[in-house]
Each structure stands twice: as C-alpha cells, then as structure tokens.
Design an enzyme around this catalytic site. Structure first.
Site, PDB file in Angstrom:
ATOM      1  CE  LYS A  11     -26.504  22.782  17.893  1.00 20.22           C
ATOM      2  NZ  LYS A  11     -26.283  21.479  17.270  1.00 20.22           N
TER       3      LYS A  11
ATOM      4  CD1 TRP B 280     -33.270  15.070  23.012  1.00 24.22           C
ATOM      5  CD2 TRP B 280     -33.749  15.911  20.983  1.00 24.22           C
ATOM      6  NE1 TRP B 280     -34.552  15.535  23.052  1.00 24.22           N
ATOM      7  CE2 TRP B 280     -34.886  16.048  21.825  1.00 24.22           C
ATOM      8  CE3 TRP B 280     -33.846  16.369  19.673  1.00 24.22           C
ATOM      9  CZ2 TRP B 280     -36.068  16.641  21.393  1.00 24.22           C
ATOM     10  CZ3 TRP B 280     -35.021  16.942  19.240  1.00 24.22           C
ATOM     11  CH2 TRP B 280     -36.113  17.087  20.082  1.00 24.22           C
ATOM     12  CG  HIS B 281     -27.602  18.150  18.553  1.00 24.71           C
ATOM     13  ND1 HIS B 281     -27.722  19.269  17.755  1.00 24.71           N
ATOM     14  CD2 HIS B 281     -28.494  17.245  18.056  1.00 24.71           C
ATOM     15  CE1 HIS B 281     -28.655  19.068  16.843  1.00 24.71           C
ATOM     16  NE2 HIS B 281     -29.132  17.842  17.005  1.00 24.71           N
ATOM     17  CE1 TYR B 282     -27.400  12.142  25.148  1.00 24.88           C
ATOM     18  CE2 TYR B 282     -29.178  13.760  25.096  1.00 24.88           C
ATOM     19  CZ  TYR B 282     -28.755  12.446  25.109  1.00 24.88           C
ATOM     20  OH  TYR B 282     -29.679  11.433  25.081  1.00 24.88           O
TER      21      TYR B 282
END
Length: 1480
Positions: free
Chosen positions: A1315, A1415-1417
C-alpha cells in the site's frame, strides 16, 4: 450521671405493637430527612423541669430523648401505658416566635449560649456540627422541609405500608403545611427544571426523582439515672418485666448512652473505668453524615424569607435545596463587613456593604447533599461525662463515589445559578466562579483550604463540606439492634432513632433467576400431540416460577429433561451436596461434563434445576445488574423476590465454622460486616439459604405450589430435540409453533401452541441447553449447523462469544469475568452436551482479580478467628501445595503452581456453575427476552445488556436527545459509549446488527463477508469512477466488522498534525479500546514465513510485537480472538450506560435540520430526519437547553454526502439538484483520497492456515506490506478458479492439479499487498441524486501524481523480494516466481480497469492496471478546511464530523485503532468542555 443500670435476669421477650415502630420511623424520616413545621405554644401541663422529679419513680416505658422520634413515640404509647420522657434540653415554647421562626433559622443554629436549642461540636473531620438539646429535637432548628421516605426504604424496613400512610397523616394533621412558593423558591424550582432535574412533581410528600415541593440469661435494663439542672440525681425505674427503656437520644446520644452504660466496644470502655455489660464492638460504628456543599448568592433584588420549600432529587444521587433572606448573627455581619467587603467590591461595586447584609442576608443559599454516602466513620467517648459530646469522625469523601456525587450535585447547583429562571436573583457580572471563590473564603468549617479549592469541584467539595445534621448510624439494625429495634443481647432495651439507620445498597444468581420467573408426571404418559397456550422448555430455577405464574391465567406445559427432586428428597440435603454433585448414575440430578478448558463441570437435570444441586446461598442481584438487564419495574422486582422468599428462603444458622469464616473475613479486612441481608453489599454479610433448620433443601420446584393445578402440566424426562416453526414465505419472519420431545423410552411427541392463543415457546433450559436447542432447531452460526446437516431457516446467531464462567477455589469467586468463550454442537443428538470453552483467565484482568481474591482468602484462613479450624503447621501457603495435588480438574500442573498465585489460579480453577451468556440480551434476544428475528419464541437466561439497540421502526415520530450521532461505526460507537456516561445519546445506524450472525464476520469469512451482495449484508459494494471495486460498511461497528482486523497506532506525526494535543488522553483512549477487543495474534506458518520474508527483503529492523508505528517489520494487534471470532467497535457499547443511550438500526438519515437563520446569524443544527426500514420518516431533535450537538460519524462517503444533502457544500453542485443552500462550502467532498494497493495472489503447494493481517512491513520508501491467507471463498469464485485459473497455472510447469484443497471453498494460498502510505493524488465526491441511499460518484484519481507510481513500484519490488525469499519458499510453487505471478494477477478480475500488453512486464503499468483498495480512503471533510481542530463544522453551530473524512492522511498502517481512539478521545473532551462550561 445519666446512666442505664442493668442486672442479669432471664426475662420473656416484650412484644410491642407494630404501630409504635411505624410512627417512629415515619416521623424520624419525615423530619430527620426533611421537615416543614409550624409551632404555637400549647398548654403542656405534663412538661416540667427535672428539678421537680421525685428521687425514685416508676413507669411502663422510659424514653430517653424527647426529640423528633421520641415525642411521637411517647404520645402514641401514652394512649395505653404510663410513659416517662427524659429530655436533656429545654422547651421550644419559651420564646417560640423569636427563636425558632423561619427568619431566625441561622441565628438559632449558631446560638452558642448555654440554653441554646443546638449544642455545637466540631467533628474530627473539622466540620462544624450541632446536636439538638430541646424538646422536639432536630425539628426545632432544622430547615423545616417535610418529605416522605422513598418507597424502597419503607419496603426494605419491612413496614406495614397502610400503617405507614396512617402514621404520616397523623403527623401531618398536627404540624405540616403547604409552603408559599414565592419569588426566590420559584426561581430555584424553575432553575432546577432548567438544569434537567425532571420531571416536575408538584406539591407532594412522596420521594420521587425530579423536582417537588413538599424508622441463655441476658442483661435486662431496669431503669435509668438522670441528673437535673442543679446536679441532683434521680432514678426512673420500670414498673414490671414487660416494660422497656427506649433510647431515642439521636445518632450521637444513643450510642453514647449505651457505651456509658457498659454496652459497647470493651477496648474503649475499660480504659474509662466503665463496667462492660456486653462487649458490643459495633456500637458507635458505621456513623455516616450526608456531606453538604453549596453556593451563597448575593441578590440585586430583595428576597423573601424562605427555608426549604422544594427539593431537586437528581438521578445522580443528590438533593438540591435552597433558602433565602435569613437573619444573620451580629458577629457574622461584622465578620463579613470586615473581611469580605473588599472581595465583593472587586466583583460588584457596592456603595455600602450593609445594603446587602443589614441584619438579613439579601440573597440566599443553594446547597446539594449527597444521598446515601458510602463513607462511614465512628464515635468514641471522650470521658464518662454524658454532657461531653463524643469524638466523631464521619470520614467525609473517603469513598470516591461520594466525591463523584458531590461534584455532580455542585454542577447541578451551578446550572441552577446560571439558569435563565434564576437570572434576576444574581448579579450579572458575578460568575459562578466568583461564587465558588466567595464560599471558599468563608469560615464554613475548620478544614484547610488549597490553591485549587475554588477551581476544582473535587477539592471544593472536600474543603468546604458542611452538614445538614442528617448524620446516622452507630446503633445500626442487624449490628446493634435487631429488626424490632431491640438491643442485641439485652432485654428490655430498644433504640429508636436515626442511629439505627443502615443504608445498604447478588453474590449468587439463583435468587434473581427465581425472580424471573397431581400435574407432574412422566413424559411416557404424554399424548402424541398436545396443545398449550405456553410451552416452557426447562423446569429449572427460572422455568418453575415462570410456569407457576403463567398458570394463574393461561394453560402451560413444562418439559423437564430430568426427574423429580421429591423421589429422593434427602438426596439433595445440605450434608449430601458433594455426593449429589458427583453422582454418575443415569437418574442423577446432575450431568457431569468437562469443558474444553479441562474443568469438570455440571448441568442440572432435575425439576428445580440448579437450585437442587447448588450450595443453597440466596442473595439478591446488585442494582446495577437490574438496571442493565432492563428490570425497570423495581416494585415488581421486590414483589417477585418476596414471592420466592415466602416459600423457599430461610435465615441460616451461624454455627462455629461459618462464624469463624465470617470473623476471619472481617479480620482479613473484608469490611464492613453487614449482618443478615439479601442485598448485594461490599463487605462481609450473611445471606439467605434454601436449606431449612433441619438441613432439608427447598428448591424452585417448590414454587410450583403457587401454580393453578388445572392450568399446568409438567412432563419429566422429556428431552426436547427440535423447535417447530411455521412455514416461511415471501420473506416473512419465522414463527415458533411448538416442539418435538422424546420420552424416556425413546418415543417422540409433539407439543404445539394453541391456535390463536397468542402464546409463546419459552426456553428456560439454561446457559447450555437454550443455545444448544436454538442451534439444533436451525438458529445459529450457519457454518456450524450446515456441517451437521441442520437446515438454517432462521438466521439468528447464538453469539457464543460471550459465554463466561468465573473460576478459583470454591470459597473465592470474582465478579464479572472478562474472559469469554463459546459453545459448539458435537452432534444433532440433544442429549449430547455441546463442546464448551470458557477461556478461563484469557483476559489478564481475570488473573489479577483471582490473585486478589486468593490473597484475601489466605488471610482469612490464616486469621486468628479461624485458627482453631486448621492445623497450626498447615498455613494457607502449605494448603496451596495440598490443593495442587488434588485431581480437581484435568488441567496440567506446573513447577510453580503452588508458589505463584497467578499459576495457581490458572491450574486449579474450578466452577460453581454460575456460567452465563450464549443468548445475550441485545444480541440474540431483545430486552423482553424474545429471540430476535423469530416470533413467539423467548429465552429466559441472563446476559449483557444491549437492550438499548433496536430497529428504527420502533422509534417514535419525534424524539429528543442531548447528542445525536449519525453512524454507529468505528468512531461512532466509542463516541456514543463515552458520551452516554453523562448525557443522553442517540445513535442512528443505517445498517443492522453484527450480532444477528456474528460468525459471518469471522476471520475465515473476510472475503465472503466483503462480497456478500444480499440486501442485509454488512457491506455495500460500489465501483469508483476510476473502475476500482470498493465497499462501504453498513452495520453497527462499521468498518471494524468487515476489515482485515489489524490493529496498530498512528504515527506521532499524524497525531501532531491532527491536533491531538493531550497525549496522555490519547494513550488512555487507546487502552480503553484495547481492554475490550484487541488480542495478540497467533503467528502460525504463513504469517511467520511472511514476516521472515520481509526481513530477508531488508525491511528492517524487526520490532517484535508492538502497537507503535515504527519503520521495519513488526507484529501488531488483531481484533480476532484465538478462535477467529471478530470483536468490533460495536463491542465498545458494553461500556455504555444503558439508561442514557438508544441505538436505532436500519435508520437512514436524509437531512440535518437547522434553526431558522436571520440577521446574518450562523446556522445551528437542531436535529435530523431519518427513515426506517419500512420507509416511514422520523425526527430526532436536540433537547432544548442541553447544549448538545449533531455529530456525523457516517464515514468518508456518508458524512460529506449528508452535509451536501442538508445544504452544506459546493453551491454549483447542490443548486441543480434543488437542494436549499444553508452554506456554500466548496471543500465538502473535495480532496478525497484512497491509498492505492497492489499485490500478488500466491498459490501454495502446502496447506495454509486461516490468517488475517498479523505482521506488517513498514518500508523507508513509504509502503506498507501486509498479507492474509486461507480464507473462505464464495462458491462462484471457487468454480472460476477451477475452470479458468488452474489451467493457466499448470502451463507454468507447476503441478497444481496435485495441490491439496485446490478446488475447495478456501483460498489455496494467500494474498500479499503493498500500500502507498502518502498518496499525492486527490479526488472528489459528487451527489448522484437527493436520495441518501444512492452512493455518490467517487473518483480517487489513483496515480494521477507520478510520485505515487514511483512509491508503488518500490513497494512492489519489496513485495516480490519477499515472495521470492528463502523463508517464504515452501509456500510457493518453484516454477511460479514473483514475476510469473505478475502475469497471473494481470488475468484476474481484480477491478474494472483496462489491461495493457505491458501490464505484467512494467511495474509502473502493473500498478495502474491492477490497483485495488484496502478501504483506507479518507478526506472530504478535511480538518482545517471543512472542520476546525475540534472537528466542528466551520461556520455552523452544534455540528461536528468525527470520522476518517476529516483526515488528511490515513493514520498508521491501518486506521481503525486511531478511529476508535478518536471516538473515545473526543467524547472525553466533550465531557470536559461541558463540565468547564457548567463551572463558568
């Protein structure tokens, strides 16, 4: 000398009419607690000075003390007997109009002359106090308020309620009036209401929460010696053996007189030369005073003369009262003029201090008093002179709970002073802080002042404490006097006054379980089919009382799998407890099983259940349990307890062993001794027993005597194998219609609910039987049931993540274990006990509690009191060695078992069968014990209280709360739990409950959970405008219910940039979260190889197990426990205060409501509109005057979406959609960012464990590298892999066809992702429509900035080195290198982006084409752009955003830890801000 004389005689007991005691108690409460009295001088010819008394006189009753209790007692007894009252003071009628009138209240109290009505004394705590010395006692100089005792006190005291009311009226007829409520008292009343002390109860004497206007041979007493005003002594003797002396000299005088007469602690009396009649160590103990603090408020307006006319009775345990316009002693006027004038003039400019003072106080005082203080002290004689007030120490605020209550009370006082209603009676420029300063400067007591006396409410309470003369104790019921107020161990002597009061706020659950709830025959006689209104499965401790009660009005069937306790009644007697428990015959009352933890356990199988096999102790639940479990009708609770007690409960004999245990506990400092009581109180107590005087057991089965025989049938040896449900159609809810049960011969029978009876099936089969039967009937974890061939028609989970059991030696059990376990079926045979694991001592807090309990137990064993019951050479330490050798369980022993109490607890743990959970309130059943999602089915068992969580369809059309939180997610849940500690909170969650199917989110089901497309799934799938598949949580607990479970703190830089300036609170908040739901992960093969591969790829150093964010490779926490069960942010609601919180599920908020704007005023949020599952709309509004807020915690998509739907956002977007603008805020929805991730799917030739993210590589190139393995796949995915991917893999030369489990439902390998830590590419969000259920258009612009591509390539290079490392080699096919794996990944449909010819050969193109999300937006409501540093929406009042949409970057490797910390952190900050505002 005033003294009791005594002689040893064996005399019969004296019986006195109950009316006597009712009158005493009623009056002492009515005035001792409060009293509003008016006096005119009557002609009392029988009242005279003691100087005229004869040398010797005789009476039927001698009452020592003509006070608040003594006078009504004497008047009543005089109706039929000859009575003498001895009062040490004078008459109140000498100068009644000038001395005791309302205006002279302070003058009377502070009168220091020898004939004054109040004798001042100073307690050892340094508090000025007073004792009455006047006929009428405290009612002559108190504040005059008259109010009845609360009903709980009357019930607990065992009083005749009808006689109570008659006695109240008897008093009221003579001397109670309705007070005029003039300006000052009206303002105080309205201020109380404005301060939230609700409801308003009008003029009433009743005690109600809110605001209202409105008792062998033995020594025998034979008489008294008294001294008159001239010093001459007289004797007053009892006429005959049935006469009594009644001491009513008050909380100071009564214990003093007993001690002077030789009844008291011998170690005190002997040094004073007093002959000890009876050594009674509890005389003078348990002294308590209700601490009082308050504010004096100078008034700019004239005020009436008023004493207490109304009272605020707060939920926090305070009484708020006020007085005004009172006369001051001349010395006070002088002192204030000389000392306080300068102080006052600094605040308010007075031309003349006398304008405020004169001889009266131009203003008033508002005080708060702590109800039921926990702190207690004692009195000691100074000398043998009865005129010397004893030494008294009340130990004010020794108990932190008392200090907490005082602070809450002072906050209420401050709110009243600051209220609009009270504003005309205070100087506008004189703040409450000035008033605190004023009080701190007054000589209210002799206690020292501190620098922070006036700025810390805690210190203010301690330093300025005063008294309202409501002290009590010293001759407490059960300790010094019996329930009829007779002095224990002495005949002819009673004490009747406040000294007897003992405020006592379960240890064994059986009493509470009983409270929940010719016709008995063998099940072989049951018809093949029968019909009943109610069917109860389990004739146990709850089932029997439930059946007996229901049978009063309906037709009931009870199915009990065991036999009758009456077949061999002596078998269950006291002496046979162990024989009964360890009986292994088929018809025994107990079924022995061994838990997966290796502990020997038992299940009852007999009518009466656990009450037939347990140790018989009977004790009520603590009040916290009752509140948390939804027992809102406490009168019914108490009636139900009494209903049980009347039939089966007895007072135990306290013989040698138990007496030694009791005394040993007291010696071990398990204090105080609380006597015989059913109440749950800290200390040592004697509770009830279900064994009678002959040792015969009485059980819950005895309660069937209450049943109506024609309406009940009980079948014995009836094993229920299945619950029957009505056929489900068109998505209707399942409905229970009956059961199938098997008799002792193996024949099956059906019992069905009578058509149209509106009856129910009720499970009362215990913590093992009830969840077992639900699962056997298809209600439970699908993955367990399907493997056993059980159809899962009703998707309701048994949530066995909270089945608990306490442990330790039988004599030591601790309350509320934190360790939790679960239950699983062994087979479909209902007679097979399920597999059960309690996970004893998994939580370190449980070990700590066990050790503390063992230490106390050992002190008890080693105590002097217990010494005769143990061999001198066998100390408690030696006994540890002995216990270690006994085969009390099947757990292994260790070398240090007997030397380490920690290891001893773990190795020798036993059970006392108080296991609970498995069908918890709020998770499996609702607050009325109905199974969620199923009609006509209940479970009567205990559990945690989530009764505040319910479907939004049950919400009222309009409701009011102090705080409204939109989104019950990763930040919303901890925020709500924290705020509920002090204010009223609503949480609106658009999804459902994670407890409906908890196994759905377990570790093995991560991917299945994420890609569930059913309407009730926990995730909503959406595709970004960039073509990347993404997800939004829609479930209570939010993203923590669907993520990979990794838990790691934010880096310090993030905290600094995000305004977390209180690092101590940050750390406390993290720990608050971790205590409830974070675990150390198991590092099995895959995760260990991955970790070693990272190190081989130079992601250094190795930092071990840590939550801290540090460059290198580390192992961090997980929210999956050892069994792979997920714990989520929803679990943090266990911290919530149930009475202060409501959570509505499937509540979609469509709009924030604002107050009308005018004259350029700022918009202010006032509530929200939300829609329930059926499409009906509801409003939730902020309570007026609460200074509360609407807080958005709806996530990075939901929060900016809701702001825009409500008119806060870019005008050019909202206008075309017809949305009315509240504020043009162009940054809402902007700079939304996602951390791009890319990776490799690694197929393994070896079997791999199920693992979620446990290890992480944090590179210097700003990448995070993580991995999961072996998780379950959707069936369609398995087939796709088999049909499409395996042929491609085989072309590489890898013989995948031979791989184990290659086409099973699990991933045959794992996924490794890299990431990008700080993406420079930013995107935005736009509304599609005005429908809140439409996910907006979202574009993240992945890799728009070239720097992000460079960082991605560096991460992929490190990832590939990890895959190709020697450490990882056994988990990849030799022929499939990392480069080959790039080609495979390029073929997988990981997103909807186009692929290119060079996707697998260029890492730059690979990053762009195969990007996925973790899903770390974040962003869209960024800190400093949309919200300020306190997360308030800029330009708008009463509105905050608290979630990842405020973040400029994603914290740490994974944000969930910081989001949960954020919820707690801001919640605490809000609490502190509110407290600070109140003080101002």
């Amino acid at each position: 000398m005033l003294s009791l004389s005594s002689q040893v005689k064996a005399m019969p007991q004296v019986l006195v009419s109950p009316k006597l005691f009712s009158i005493f108690l009623i009056v002492i409460l009515g005035v001792f607690q409060f009293g509003q009295i008016s006096e005119t001088a009557p002609n009392y010819s029988f009242v005279e000075e003691s100087t005229s008394a004869p040398p010797v006189s005789y009476y039927d009753y001698i009452i020592v003390g003509g006070g608040t209790a003594g006078c009504p007692l004497a008047a009543t007894l005089s109706e039929s007997a000859n009575v003498l009252v001895l009062e040490r003071g004078g008459s109140p009628y000498v100068k009644p109009t000038t001395k005791t009138d309302q205006v002279n209240f302070l003058t009377t109290v502070l009168d220091a002359s020898p004939d004054s009505f109040a004798q001042p004394f100073i307690s050892e705590d340094g508090v000025l106090n007073h004792r009455a010395r006047v006929l009428g006692g405290g009612s002559v100089f108190n504040a005059g308020f008259y109010s009845h005792a609360e009903t709980e006190f009357v019930k607990e005291a065992g009083l005749d309620e009808s006689l109570v009311n008659d006695s109240y009226r008897w008093v009221e007829k003579k001397l109670v009036f309705e007070p005029p409520v003039l300006q000052w008292q009206s303002a105080v009343r309205d201020g109380l209401l404005e301060a939230g002390v609700l409801p308003y109860n009008g003029f009433t004497y009743d005690h109600i929460y809110g605001t209202k206007i409105a008792t062998g041979s033995r020594p025998k007493a034979e008489g008294v010696i008294f001294e008159d005003a001239k010093g001459i002594k007289h004797k007053a003797l009892l006429k005959d053996s049935k006469s009594e002396i009644i001491v009513a000299a008050g909380a100071m005088g009564s214990p003093q007189l007993l001690m002077l007469s030789g009844v008291g602690p011998a170690n005190q009396l002997e040094p004073l030369g007093i002959d000890v009649v009876i050594d009674q160590p509890m005389v003078g103990q348990g002294m308590a005073d209700n601490p009082l603090n308050g504010l004096i408020i100078p008034s700019p307006l004239p005020v009436e003369i008023s004493l207490v006319s109304l009272v605020g009775i707060t939920q926090s345990g305070n009484y708020i009262e006020a007085g005004s316009g009172l006369n001051l002693a001349p010395s006070w006027i002088g002192w204030i003029s000389n000392n306080l004038a300068n102080f006052l003039n600094q605040t308010i400019k007075f031309n003349n201090i006398g304008s405020i003072l004169n001889t009266r106080l131009k203003g008033g005082i508002i005080i708060e008093k702590v109800k039921g203080p926990i702190s207690t002290g004692n009195i000691e004689l100074k000398s043998t002179n009865p005129n010397d007030t004893p030494r008294v120490k009340f130990n004010y605020f020794q108990a932190p709970e008392d200090l907490r209550k005082c602070v809450q009370g002072m906050e209420t006082v401050i709110n009243i002073v600051n209220s609009k209603a009270f504003s005309k009676f205070r100087y506008e420029i004189m703040s409450t802080q000035d008033l605190l300063n004023l009080v701190a400067a007054l000589p209210l007591n002799l206690r020292p002042r501190h620098l922070n006396t006036a700025i810390s409410l805690e210190q203010f309470c301690i330093d300025t404490v005063m008294t309202l003369w409501h002290y009590h104790g010293g001759c407490q019921i059960g300790k010094v006097v019996d329930q009829n107020y007779r002095v224990l161990g002495v005949d002819g002597l009673r004490v009747i006054d406040g000294s007897t009061f003992n405020f006592s706020p379960g240890t064994n659950p059986q009493a509470t379980v009983m409270m929940l709830g010719s016709f008995v025959e063998e099940s072989i006689f049951a018809p093949e089919i029968s019909h009943f209104d109610y069917i109860i499965v389990g004739g146990g401790t709850a089932g029997c009382p439930l059946a007996a009660t229901l049978s009063e009005t309906v037709n009931v069937l009870v199915l009990e799998r065991g036999g009758s306790p009456y077949d061999n009644p002596n078998k269950a007697d006291k002496e046979n407890i162990l024989i009964n428990l360890l009986d292994i015959f088929p018809n025994s009352y107990t079924e022995i099983f061994i838990s997966e933890d290796g502990v020997i356990n038992h299940r009852a199988r007999v009518l009466g259940g656990g009450s037939v096999i347990n140790a018989g102790f009977y004790s009520h639940a603590d009040t916290d349990f009752l509140k948390k479990s939804g027992f809102d009708d406490l009168a019914l609770v108490n009636d139900s307890y009494r209903w049980v007690e009347k039939e089966v409960v007895f007072k135990p004999d306290m013989l040698q062993w138990q007496t030694a245990i009791k005394d040993g506990l007291l010696e071990a400092k398990v204090l105080p001794f609380n006597g015989f009581t059913f109440d749950h109180i800290n200390g040592t107590k004697i509770g009830g027993t279900i064994f009678d005087d002959d040792g015969h057991r009485h059980t819950a089965a005895d309660l069937l005597k209450y049943a109506k025989p024609n309406n009940i049938k009980v079948y014995l040896h009836a094993s229920v194998s299945e619950i029957l449900f009505t056929t489900q159609a068109n998505g209707s809810r399942p409905k229970a219609k009956g059961v199938v049960f098997e008799d002792v011969l193996g024949f099956k029978h059906k019992a069905l609910l009578t058509l149209d009876s509106k009856g129910e099936l009720i499970l009362a089969a215990g913590c093992i039987g009830s969840p077992q039967l639900l699962m056997l009937s298809g209600i439970g974890p699908a993955h367990q049931l399907e493997s056993l061939g059980i159809k899962t028609g009703a998707k309701v989970a048994s949530n066995l993540t909270t089945l608990r059991a306490p442990g330790g030696l039988i004599l030591e059990k601790f309350k509320d274990p934190k360790s939790k376990g679960h239950l699983e079926l062994r087979s479909t045979n209902p007679k097979d006990s399920p597999k059960i694991r309690f996970n004893y001592f998994k939580d370190p807090n449980d070990i700590k509690n066990c050790v503390e309990g063992m230490e106390t137990l050992m002190k008890t064993v080693d105590s002097k009191a217990f010494s005769k019951f143990r061999y001198e050479a066998i100390t408690a330490k030696e006994n540890l060695k002995l216990m270690t050798l006994l085969p009390i369980n099947l757990r292994p022993r260790h070398d240090n078992t007997s030397t380490s109490l920690e290891q001893y607890c773990i190795d020798t743990v036993l059970t006392i069968w108080h296991y609970h959970g498995g069908c918890e309130v709020g998770k499996v059943v609702d607050k009325n014990y109905r199974v969620r999602g199923v009609d006509s089915l209940r479970v009567i068992d205990a559990g945690l209280d989530y009764s505040f969580v319910e479907e939004s369809i049950f919400a009222p059309q309009i409701s009011y709360f102090d705080y409204i939180i939109v989104g019950g997610g990763t930040a919303g849940c901890p925020l709500a739990a924290t705020l509920s500690e002090t204010v009223n909170v609503l949480v609106l969650e658009r999804g459902g409950s994670p407890y409906d199917d908890p196994n759905k989110s377990d570790k093995a089901n991560i991917l299945v959970n994420l890609f569930d497309i059913l309407p009730n799934s926990y995730t909503e799938i959406f595709i970004t405008e960039d073509g990347v598949i993404n997800h939004r949580a829609r479930v209570l607990g939010g993203g923590s219910v669907i993520n990979a479970g990794f838990y790691s703190h934010a880096e310090p830089e993030f905290l600094n940039k995000s305004g977390f300036n209180d690092l101590a609170l940050v750390n406390d908040s993290y720990r608050w979260v971790e205590k409830k739901l974070v675990f150390k992960p198991e590092m099995l093969q895959w995760q260990t190889a991955f970790k070693d591969g990272l190190l081989e790829a130079k992601v250094l150093p190795f930092n071990g197990y840590t939550f801290d964010h540090i460059n290198g490779t580390k192992i961090s926490g997980t929210i999956f426990d050892e069994d792979g069960h997920r714990h989520s942010a929803a679990d943090l609601l266990e911290y919530a205060k149930p009475d202060n919180i409501k959570v509505y599920l499937h509540a979609t908020v469509s709009e924030i409501l604002f107050t009308e704007q005018g004259n350029g005023s700022r918009p202010k949020a006032k509530g929200v509109v939300f829609e329930d599952l059926l499409g009906f709309k509801h409003k939730a509004l902020l309570t007026l005057g609460s200074k509360g807020e609407v807080i958005l915690a709806a996530g990075t998509i939901g929060s900016p979406q809701l702001l825009m739907l409500s008119g806060i956002g870019p005008a050019h977007q909202l206008g075309p959609l017809g949305i009315e603008m509240i504020m043009d805020q162009p940054m809402v929805g902007q700079e939304i960012t996602d951390n791009p991730s890319n990776g490799l799917f690694v197929f393994s030739p070896s079997a791999v464990e199920v693992s979620s993210v446990s290890a992480v590589g944090i590179t210097k190139t700003n990448n995070f590298i993580e991995s999961i393995s072996g998780v379950n796949l959707l069936p369609s995915w398995s087939q796709w892999i088999s049909d499409n991917l395996l042929p491609i893999l085989n072309q590489t030369g890898a013989k995948v066809n031979d791989a184990p489990n290659r086409t099973t439902s699990r991933v045959p390998g794992g996924m490794i992702l890299a990431k990008v830590r700080f993406p420079m590419s930013k995107g935005h969000l736009e509304l599609r429509s005005t429908n809140p259920k439409d996910t907006p258009k979202v574009r993240f612009n992945y890799f728009k900035d070239p720097k992000d591509i460079k960082t991605c390539v560096q991460g992929m290079e490190t990832l590939m080195k990890t895959v190709d490392s020697k450490a990882f080699s056994k988990f990849r096919y030799e022929a499939i290198t990392a480069k080959e794996n790039l080609k495979i990944m390029a073929m997988l449909p990981v997103n909807l982006r186009p692929k290119h010819n060079n996707t697998a050969t260029s890492l730059e193109q690979y990053c762009i084409d195969t990007v996925v999300t973790e899903w770390h937006y974040h962003g869209g409501c960024e800190l400093g752009k949309v919200v300020d540093k306190n997360y308030r929406v800029r330009g708008v009042d009463s509105l905050r955003v608290l979630d990842a949409s405020t973040f400029k970057s994603s914290p740490g490797t994974n944000p969930q830890a910081t989001l949960m910390m954020l919820g707690r952190y801001i919640g605490v900050k809000i609490q502190k801000d509110r407290q600070a505002r109140k003080r101002k």
